[in-house]
Design a protein around this motif. Structure first.
Motif, short mmCIF file in Angstrom:
data_model
loop_
_atom_site.label_atom_id
_atom_site.label_comp_id
_atom_site.label_asym_id
_atom_site.label_seq_id
_atom_site.Cartn_x
_atom_site.Cartn_y
_atom_site.Cartn_z
N GLU A 1 -16.12 45.31 -12.06
CA GLU A 1 -15.59 46.17 -13.11
C GLU A 1 -14.44 47.01 -12.57
OE1 GLU A 1 -16.28 46.18 -16.24
OE2 GLU A 1 -17.82 44.63 -16.07
N ILE A 2 -14.59 47.50 -11.34
CA ILE A 2 -13.50 48.29 -10.73
C ILE A 2 -12.28 47.40 -10.51
CG2 ILE A 2 -12.83 49.64 -8.72
CD1 ILE A 2 -15.74 50.47 -8.43
N ASP A 3 -12.50 46.18 -10.04
CA ASP A 3 -11.38 45.26 -9.85
C ASP A 3 -10.66 44.97 -11.16
OD1 ASP A 3 -12.01 45.17 -7.23
OD2 ASP A 3 -13.08 43.26 -7.32
N ARG A 4 -11.44 44.84 -12.23
CA ARG A 4 -10.84 44.53 -13.52
C ARG A 4 -9.98 45.69 -14.01
NH1 ARG A 4 -15.12 43.36 -15.69
NH2 ARG A 4 -15.05 41.14 -15.24
N VAL A 5 -10.43 46.92 -13.77
CA VAL A 5 -9.63 48.08 -14.16
C VAL A 5 -8.33 48.12 -13.37
CG1 VAL A 5 -9.55 50.59 -14.18
CG2 VAL A 5 -11.63 49.41 -14.92
N ILE A 6 -8.42 47.83 -12.06
CA ILE A 6 -7.21 47.85 -11.23
C ILE A 6 -6.25 46.74 -11.66
CG2 ILE A 6 -6.37 47.55 -8.87
CD1 ILE A 6 -8.99 48.78 -7.89
N MET B 1 -10.97 45.22 -3.37
CA MET B 1 -11.37 44.02 -4.09
C MET B 1 -12.77 43.58 -3.65
SD MET B 1 -8.75 43.50 -6.04
CE MET B 1 -8.95 41.82 -6.60
N THR B 2 -13.43 42.77 -4.49
CA THR B 2 -14.75 42.28 -4.13
C THR B 2 -14.66 41.29 -2.99
OG1 THR B 2 -14.56 40.57 -5.80
CG2 THR B 2 -15.63 42.59 -6.46
N CYS B 3 -15.78 41.13 -2.34
CA CYS B 3 -15.80 40.25 -1.18
C CYS B 3 -16.50 38.94 -1.47
CB CYS B 3 -16.47 40.95 0.00
SG CYS B 3 -18.10 41.64 -0.40
N ALA B 4 -16.43 38.46 -2.70
CA ALA B 4 -17.01 37.16 -3.04
C ALA B 4 -16.29 36.07 -2.26
CB ALA B 4 -16.91 36.91 -4.53
N PRO B 5 -17.01 35.08 -1.75
CA PRO B 5 -16.37 34.10 -0.87
C PRO B 5 -15.48 33.12 -1.57
CG PRO B 5 -18.66 33.53 -1.25
CD PRO B 5 -18.46 34.87 -1.88
N GLY B 6 -15.69 32.85 -2.84
CA GLY B 6 -14.89 31.84 -3.51
C GLY B 6 -14.69 32.18 -4.97
N PRO B 7 -13.76 31.50 -5.63
CA PRO B 7 -13.50 31.79 -7.05
C PRO B 7 -14.61 31.26 -7.94
CG PRO B 7 -12.17 29.94 -6.33
CD PRO B 7 -12.88 30.44 -5.11
N ALA B 8 -14.96 32.03 -8.94
CA ALA B 8 -15.92 31.61 -9.95
C ALA B 8 -15.19 31.36 -11.26
CB ALA B 8 -17.00 32.68 -10.14
#
Length: 640
Positions: free
Chosen positions: A406-411, A1-8
């Motif tokens: 995009e990879i997260d969305r596919v998963i 998963m991405t490592c973004a710190p918070g939800p957008a």
């Protein structure tokens, strides 16, 4: 998963959520309520579309009607009905001068289906069979304007000033009225497969397509749905001077043009442009709900054919104050870009479309991501002290964040691709291939989805009677009866508690197979394998029969299904029911047999009733089966 710190969060612009368009700033763009997306308007009186030229292959001019053959057409040339039978031939009158019935006075429209032809003429509808050889009926109906021939020998008639359709049989019997609920006047009627009726109406806003499935209520339809249901004809243009047909030839498509009298004419020039060349729209101020919000990204889902283009401009503001120079324009051809604007609560988007007139771009959705959340937020503060370097770092890391997203969305979406109820119809064979299933061509999408859903349970119990019954129920909609022959035949039992196999023999040795010194020659079968004492068991062991009522399933398709589901060591047979018992075979009443009344007795062409009396023959009345004489049980014999 991405490592973004918070939800957008994000904001969608589409037909479901809304485009938030400013009505005063929309020019030559239509389709804001169309799920397919917004597009350039059609040029002319029908900006929302479809245009009359687009509808010609399905709703031709009322003076034209396609026949039963691919190249066959009917044409009303003045007061004459002409027919074009051959792809390379001209137009010839349906009736010669000697055979012309002289019924046509002032015909205005023609319709054809199969070998039936109908002509609307002077307040009446004339219906012929055999392509005009036999007059089937005359329907007298004032203000009749259009006619269409439907299945079941039915005629549909539209009248001026009314939106309902009058229904008649071909011989003129009134069958009732069919309300359509269409606005404006009816300008076209077509009958499609599965008893569907397609209607074309016209009002001040343009043309509208309506469809009624299996005699149900009329609903609004699109040109794409019409094209998927009914193949288009070869008519490509029609005007005041004549019409043109484009048909396949030896060296490619061939266009033939004719006048309305059926005379050849030169080919028409290319059709003029269908769409506006430019269009634009501006949204209202889109509120993020965050003061000093840093808007992040814009993504545009669009189809851009050759010769067309889409441009996107945005401006971010904290209030209504911004200058024309503040607009950020995306690079040409870019549909995904970062927002490079000062922080602000509101965003305004300007969308432009352009084309050469022959095609239009279609924008189905625009996604606005906010606030800006990137993996740069996870870096130590030392990397973010310089504002210029911080902005570059965020934009640089956003490239990798987008790829990972995009990879997260596919998963995230992958489990949905394994849901038989959620995937598109075209993905069902792919999903079946993952499970080792094979579909037959005649199975519809509903059957395929049901089989995929039941696949785990069918695999766990494959080869059992339950699995065969369940597979047949899903495919054919009826539960069969399965007879295992070994359990039905109690060869060596005289009763429920009588002696079993091995204690008593209820069959003779000579009847089992040929034995030297123990069988009469010619009275026993010759078999040279196995133990003769096990013949009663092996005769029906590992054999079963699948029984279905008459007409409930295709016997060949059912046999293929049973072969796939049956265990390898078994032999299965299939039998569908009839109307009576099968002598010499086990029958299940209500499954493969049915009680039906006897046909009425007929003697010498005279039907007998309950007052008729038949005297016995010279041999007297027959009370039972006569040995050596062919007898029919229940007809001239009775069980006593």
């Amino acid at each position: 998963m991405t490592c973004a710190p918070g939800p957008a969060t994000f904001r969608l612009l589409d037909a479901y959520v809304g485009w938030d368009q400013d009505q005063q700033n929309v020019e030559r763009i239509v389709g804001f309520t169309d799920p397919a997306g917004i597009r350039l308007a059609h040029s002319g009186s029908s900006p929302e579309g479809p245009t009359r030229s687009q509808l010609l292959p399905w709703f031709p001019d009322r003076r034209l009607a396609p026949g039963c053959q691919p190249c066959a057409w009917y044409l009303l040339a003045g007061a004459r009905l002409t027919r074009r039978d051959e792809c390379a031939g001209g137009w010839k009158p349906v009736w010669s001068r000697a055979c012309d019935p002289g019924l046509l006075r002032d015909p205005i429209s023609v319709a054809a289906r199969g070998h039936r032809v109908a002509v609307v003429d002077s307040g009446r509808v004339l219906v012929w069979r055999n392509e005009g050889e036999q007059l089937a009926g005359v329907i007298r109906l004032g203000k009749a304007s259009l006619a269409a021939l439907a299945p079941d020998d039915e005629v549909l008639v539209a009248r001026d000033g009314r939106t309902d359709l009058a229904r008649f049989s071909s011989d003129g019997r009134w069958l009732g009225a069919l309300p359509t609920g269409a606005d404006g006047r009816v300008v076209g009627i077509r009958s499609g497969p599965c008893r569907s009726i397609w209607l074309l109406s016209e009002d001040n806003t343009g043309f509208h397509i309506h469809v009624s499935e299996s005699g149900g209520k009329f609903n609004t339809a699109t040109l794409g749905q019409l094209a998927a249901a009914i193949p288009p004809s070869s008519l490509v243009s029609a005007g005041d001077e004549g019409f043109c047909l484009t048909e396949p030839g030896h060296d490619g498509p061939v266009t033939s043009c004719y006048t309305w009298q059926g005379e050849p004419r030169p080919e028409e020039p290319p059709m003029p442009q269908q769409y506006e060349r430019t269009g634009s729209m501006v949204t209202t101020k889109i509120d993020s709900g965050i003061s000093r919000c840093r808007w992040h990204r814009v993504r545009v889902d669009a189809q851009v054919p050759t010769g067309t283009a889409v441009t996107v401009q945005i401006v971010v503001s904290e209030d209504d104050n911004y200058a024309d120079s503040d607009w950020q324009t995306a690079p040409p051809g870019t549909t995904d870009f970062l927002i490079d604007q000062p922080p602000g609560r509101f965003l305004t988007l300007r969308l432009g479309m352009s084309g050469d007139g022959s095609a239009t771009p279609v924008v189905s959705r625009i996604r606005l991501d906010f606030p800006r959340v990137t993996s740069a937020d996870l870096l130590p503060p030392a990397y973010r002290q310089d504002p210029v370097a911080d902005d570059f770092t965020e934009r640089f890391l956003s490239l990798f964040d987008a790829t990972m997203a995009e990879i997260d969305r596919v998963i995230e979406r992958y489990p949905a691709l394994l849901d038989p109820a959620g995937v598109p119809d075209r993905a069902l064979p792919w999903l079946a291939g993952l499970l080792g299933l094979s579909f037959e061509a005649g199975w519809d999408a509903r059957t395929r989805r049901a089989l995929l859903k039941a696949a785990p349970a069918l695999y766990r119990r494959r080869g059992t009677p339950w699995a065969i019954e369940e597979a047949a129920r899903i495919v054919f909609g009826v539960t069969p009866v399965i007879n295992e022959l070994a359990t039905d035949r109690r060869w060596a039992h005289t009763g429920g508690k009588g002696p079993g196999l091995g204690a008593v023999r209820l069959f003779g040795r000579s009847a089992s197979r040929f034995r030297i010194g123990g069988s009469a020659l010619g009275a026993a079968p010759l078999r040279a394998f196995g133990n003769p004492d096990s013949d009663p068991i092996t005769e029906h062991a590992y054999r079963f029969r699948v029984l279905l009522p008459a007409g409930s399933a295709d016997e060949k398709a059912l046999r293929r299904l049973v072969e796939r589901q049956a265990p390898a060591h078994t032999v299965g047979s299939v039998r569908t029911g009839g109307v009576g018992f099968v002598v010499g075979s086990r029958s299940t009443v209500g499954v493969d047999t049915a009680f039906v009344p006897l046909p009425p007795p007929v003697l010498g062409g005279l039907r007998l009733n309950r007052d008729g009396v038949i005297r016995p023959g010279p041999r007297g009345p027959r009370r039972g089966v006569s040995v050596g004489v062919v007898s029919a049980v229940g007809v001239h014999t009775q069980m006593s």
